[in-house]
Motif scaffolding. Sequence first.
Motif, PDB file in Angstrom:
ATOM      1  N   ILE A 125      -4.871  15.999 -27.914  1.00 30.49           N
ATOM      2  CA  ILE A 125      -3.883  17.005 -28.303  1.00 30.49           C
ATOM      3  C   ILE A 125      -3.990  17.240 -29.814  1.00 30.49           C
ATOM      4  O   ILE A 125      -4.042  16.294 -30.590  1.00 30.49           O
ATOM      5  CB  ILE A 125      -2.461  16.527 -27.922  1.00 30.49           C
TER       6      ILE A 125
ATOM      7  N   LYS B 228      -4.602  12.379 -24.843  1.00 27.55           N
ATOM      8  CA  LYS B 228      -4.997  13.607 -24.153  1.00 27.55           C
ATOM      9  C   LYS B 228      -3.831  14.259 -23.416  1.00 27.55           C
ATOM     10  O   LYS B 228      -3.958  15.366 -22.926  1.00 27.55           O
ATOM     11  CB  LYS B 228      -6.131  13.316 -23.166  1.00 27.55           C
ATOM     12  N   LYS B 229      -2.704  13.554 -23.319  1.00 28.84           N
ATOM     13  CA  LYS B 229      -1.520  14.075 -22.615  1.00 28.84           C
ATOM     14  C   LYS B 229      -0.447  14.443 -23.632  1.00 28.84           C
ATOM     15  O   LYS B 229      -0.005  13.594 -24.412  1.00 28.84           O
ATOM     16  CB  LYS B 229      -0.951  13.012 -21.668  1.00 28.84           C
ATOM     17  N   ARG B 230      -0.022  15.692 -23.574  1.00 30.90           N
ATOM     18  CA  ARG B 230       0.985  16.184 -24.525  1.00 30.90           C
ATOM     19  C   ARG B 230       2.302  15.417 -24.388  1.00 30.90           C
ATOM     20  O   ARG B 230       2.995  15.185 -25.378  1.00 30.90           O
ATOM     21  CB  ARG B 230       1.208  17.679 -24.283  1.00 30.90           C
ATOM     22  N   SER B 231       2.646  15.016 -23.162  1.00 35.89           N
ATOM     23  CA  SER B 231       3.925  14.332 -22.913  1.00 35.89           C
ATOM     24  C   SER B 231       4.007  12.970 -23.606  1.00 35.89           C
ATOM     25  O   SER B 231       5.100  12.444 -23.803  1.00 35.89           O
ATOM     26  CB  SER B 231       4.160  14.179 -21.414  1.00 35.89           C
ATOM     27  N   ASN B 232       2.849  12.392 -23.983  1.00 35.46           N
ATOM     28  CA  ASN B 232       2.840  11.085 -24.663  1.00 35.46           C
ATOM     29  C   ASN B 232       3.088  11.193 -26.166  1.00 35.46           C
ATOM     30  O   ASN B 232       3.299  10.189 -26.823  1.00 35.46           O
ATOM     31  CB  ASN B 232       1.482  10.393 -24.465  1.00 35.46           C
TER      32      ASN B 232
ATOM     33  N   SER C 226      -0.999  23.444 -24.107  1.00 33.82           N
ATOM     34  CA  SER C 226      -1.201  22.993 -22.722  1.00 33.82           C
ATOM     35  C   SER C 226      -0.788  21.524 -22.570  1.00 33.82           C
ATOM     36  O   SER C 226      -0.681  20.791 -23.549  1.00 33.82           O
ATOM     37  CB  SER C 226      -2.658  23.183 -22.310  1.00 33.82           C
ATOM     38  N   GLY C 227      -0.563  21.115 -21.336  1.00 31.91           N
ATOM     39  CA  GLY C 227      -0.098  19.758 -21.045  1.00 31.91           C
ATOM     40  C   GLY C 227      -1.117  18.675 -21.329  1.00 31.91           C
ATOM     41  O   GLY C 227      -0.758  17.550 -21.654  1.00 31.91           O
ATOM     42  N   THR C 228      -2.411  19.017 -21.178  1.00 34.66           N
ATOM     43  CA  THR C 228      -3.488  18.055 -21.466  1.00 34.66           C
ATOM     44  C   THR C 228      -4.625  18.781 -22.175  1.00 34.66           C
ATOM     45  O   THR C 228      -4.714  20.004 -22.121  1.00 34.66           O
ATOM     46  CB  THR C 228      -4.055  17.424 -20.177  1.00 34.66           C
ATOM     47  N   HIS C 229      -5.476  17.995 -22.839  1.00 35.60           N
ATOM     48  CA  HIS C 229      -6.689  18.536 -23.455  1.00 35.60           C
ATOM     49  C   HIS C 229      -7.753  17.446 -23.430  1.00 35.60           C
ATOM     50  O   HIS C 229      -7.472  16.307 -23.801  1.00 35.60           O
ATOM     51  CB  HIS C 229      -6.425  18.988 -24.897  1.00 35.60           C
TER      52      HIS C 229
ATOM     53  N   ASP D 197      -2.480   7.393 -24.087  1.00 35.43           N
ATOM     54  CA  ASP D 197      -3.501   8.425 -24.031  1.00 35.43           C
ATOM     55  C   ASP D 197      -3.149   9.616 -24.925  1.00 35.43           C
ATOM     56  O   ASP D 197      -2.105  10.226 -24.758  1.00 35.43           O
ATOM     57  CB  ASP D 197      -3.637   8.877 -22.565  1.00 35.43           C
TER      58      ASP D 197
ATOM     59  N   THR E 254      -1.213  21.930 -29.775  1.00 32.67           N
ATOM     60  CA  THR E 254      -1.753  22.267 -28.452  1.00 32.67           C
ATOM     61  C   THR E 254      -0.595  22.615 -27.525  1.00 32.67           C
ATOM     62  O   THR E 254       0.366  21.859 -27.424  1.00 32.67           O
ATOM     63  CB  THR E 254      -2.554  21.086 -27.870  1.00 32.67           C
TER      64      THR E 254
END
Length: 64
Positions: free
Chosen positions: A47, A4-8, A40-43, A2, A38
Amino acid sequence: MDGKKRSNIKPGLRVNIVLKQDQRTGKLTEGIVKDLLTKSGTHPHGIKVRLESGEVGRVKEILD
């Protein structure tokens, strides 16, 4: 995975992004992540990243 998740997303990953000027058509640009823009953690739209080529856009697909 995904976009949309910064951690990925990490520098060095191969991704498809949509550039600002391509948002209407949905045309994807492939490249290697240089910087995450980005904070934030998600968008919800993906991202925002800068590629090694200097292009900036939102991650739609993680290819690696």
